[in-house]
Design a protein around this motif. Sequence first.
Motif, short mmCIF file in Angstrom:
data_model
loop_
_atom_site.label_atom_id
_atom_site.label_comp_id
_atom_site.label_asym_id
_atom_site.label_seq_id
_atom_site.Cartn_x
_atom_site.Cartn_y
_atom_site.Cartn_z
N LEU A 147 -2.60 6.89 6.10
CA LEU A 147 -2.46 6.30 4.58
C LEU A 147 -3.60 7.06 3.71
O LEU A 147 -3.38 7.56 2.70
N LEU B 199 3.22 12.44 -9.18
CA LEU B 199 2.68 13.61 -8.80
C LEU B 199 3.68 14.89 -9.01
O LEU B 199 3.57 15.89 -9.72
N TYR C 99 -8.96 2.66 -3.27
CA TYR C 99 -8.40 2.68 -2.02
C TYR C 99 -9.29 2.89 -0.84
O TYR C 99 -8.88 2.14 0.36
N TYR D 135 -2.31 4.56 11.55
CA TYR D 135 -1.49 4.51 10.38
C TYR D 135 -2.28 4.30 9.02
O TYR D 135 -1.83 5.04 8.06
N GLU E 132 0.96 -1.22 0.03
CA GLU E 132 -0.30 0.04 0.03
C GLU E 132 0.82 1.18 0.13
O GLU E 132 0.64 2.16 -0.70
N ARG E 133 1.87 1.29 1.03
CA ARG E 133 2.61 2.50 1.00
C ARG E 133 3.59 2.82 -0.30
O ARG E 133 3.80 3.82 -0.71
N LEU F 133 -3.38 13.19 -1.96
CA LEU F 133 -2.87 13.34 -3.60
C LEU F 133 -3.97 13.37 -4.66
O LEU F 133 -3.72 14.21 -5.50
N LEU G 87 -3.74 19.96 -10.31
CA LEU G 87 -3.05 19.91 -11.79
C LEU G 87 -3.85 19.83 -12.92
O LEU G 87 -3.42 20.46 -13.76
N GLN H 225 -3.60 9.55 0.72
CA GLN H 225 -4.32 9.11 -0.69
C GLN H 225 -5.16 10.26 -1.09
O GLN H 225 -5.39 10.77 -2.29
N SER I 106 2.56 7.09 -6.58
CA SER I 106 1.65 8.19 -6.87
C SER I 106 2.24 9.59 -6.50
O SER I 106 2.34 10.35 -7.46
N GLU I 107 2.92 9.63 -5.37
CA GLU I 107 3.41 10.86 -4.82
C GLU I 107 4.57 11.32 -6.01
O GLU I 107 4.76 12.40 -6.29
N VAL J 157 -3.83 16.06 -7.60
CA VAL J 157 -3.93 15.61 -9.04
C VAL J 157 -4.95 16.53 -9.60
O VAL J 157 -4.97 17.07 -10.70
N SER K 97 2.52 1.70 -3.36
CA SER K 97 1.67 2.23 -4.26
C SER K 97 1.58 3.76 -4.04
O SER K 97 1.49 4.69 -4.90
N LEU K 98 1.47 4.19 -2.88
CA LEU K 98 1.37 5.63 -2.41
C LEU K 98 2.50 6.50 -2.83
O LEU K 98 2.36 7.39 -3.23
#
Lengths: 230, 92
Positions: free
Chosen positions: B66, A219, B3, B62, A208-209, B73, B80, B70, A215-216, B77, A211-212
Motif C-alpha cells: 500500500l 489521478l 500516509y 500488504y 486506507e485502501r 501515486l 502530471l 501511495q 486517489s488513483e 501526480v 482512500s488510495l
Amino acid sequence: MSTNTMVRNGLLVLSGAMMLLSLYLIFRWVPTEKNLGVSQRIFYFHVPLAWAGFLAFFFVMVGSVGYLWKRTDGWDHMAYSAVEIGVLFTTLMLITGILWAKPVWEVWWTWDPRLTTSLILWLIYVAYLMLRAYSPRGEQGARYAAVLGIAGFFDVPIVYLSIHWWRTVHPEAVVGPAATSNLYSAMFITLMISVVTFTLLFICLLLERLSLRRSEHELEAARDLVETLR
Amino acid sequence: MKYALKALMVVLALGAALILGTASAMAQELPDVAAAPGSDPEANLPYLYAVYTVTWVAFFAYLVYLSQRQRDLRRQVEELRRALAEKESQQG
C-alpha cells in the motif's frame, strides 16, 4: 488534521492496542485445549480471519449492488477495495487452516466440503481482481466486476453451512446461528476479542485502501484531462 | 508524509504485537494444561509459530505494498503537475 484522518488514526491505535490484548489472551491467559494441545491456539486467528474475509465479501456485495443501482464510483471503489482485503484475509484463513490441518488431521489438505468451498470462494475473488486488472477501465469493467462480486457472495453462506449440508471432517461451528456446541468461557471471550480485533484491522485496512483507490481514480481523471489538452 | 506516518504507526503497532506475542509465547509456562496422558501438549508449537509468523508477515507485506502504491501515486501526480506547467508555459 481532518476528522476523517483523526478517525482513521484513532482506529489504527485502537486496533493495535486490541491486537496486543488479543495476543496476551491467546498466549498467556486462555487455557490449552486438552486434546489438540497448543495447536488449538491457531483457532483464535483462523476463525477471526475467516470472519473478516466474509465481512469483506459482504462489503463487496453491498458495494456491487450499490454500483449497479446508482452507477456512482464511490460504490465501485468500496467493492474493489474490499475485494483486495477480503482476498488477503481469505488467503491467510486458508494458510492457517492448512497449518492447523497437518498436526490435527496429519494431512496438509483434504477435499473436504468446507475446505473446497472456501477455496472456491478464494478463487472467485481472485478472478474478480484479475477481471479488474484485464478488463477495460471505466464503466464496463466495473459493471462486469459488480456482477461477479454479487454472484461470488452466494458462496459465503455455502461455506458456512457446508459442515451441516455434507459429511465433513471440519469441526462444527461454535459461534453464530449454525453453532451446535458451546466453547469454554475463557476460550469464547478470547475468540470474541480476537474477532473484534480483526474486524477493527479490516476496517482500518479498508479505509486506507479506499482512500488510495479514490486517489488513483482522481489521478486517472486528471491524466485523461491532460491528454485531452495536448 | 501523512500516509508515511500512518504506515509507520501501523508497522510499529504490528511489530510490537509480533515481538510481544512471540516473546510471551516463548517465555510462558503453559497454564492449565490438561493433556491426554502420554501426549506432549507442546508438540505442535512449530505450527503455531508458523501461523502467527505467516499472518504478520502477510499483513506487513500488504502495508508495504500500500505504501509503495501511495509513493507511486505521488510520483505520478508530480509528473502530471510538470506536464501541466509545461503546457501552460507553451501557451503563455
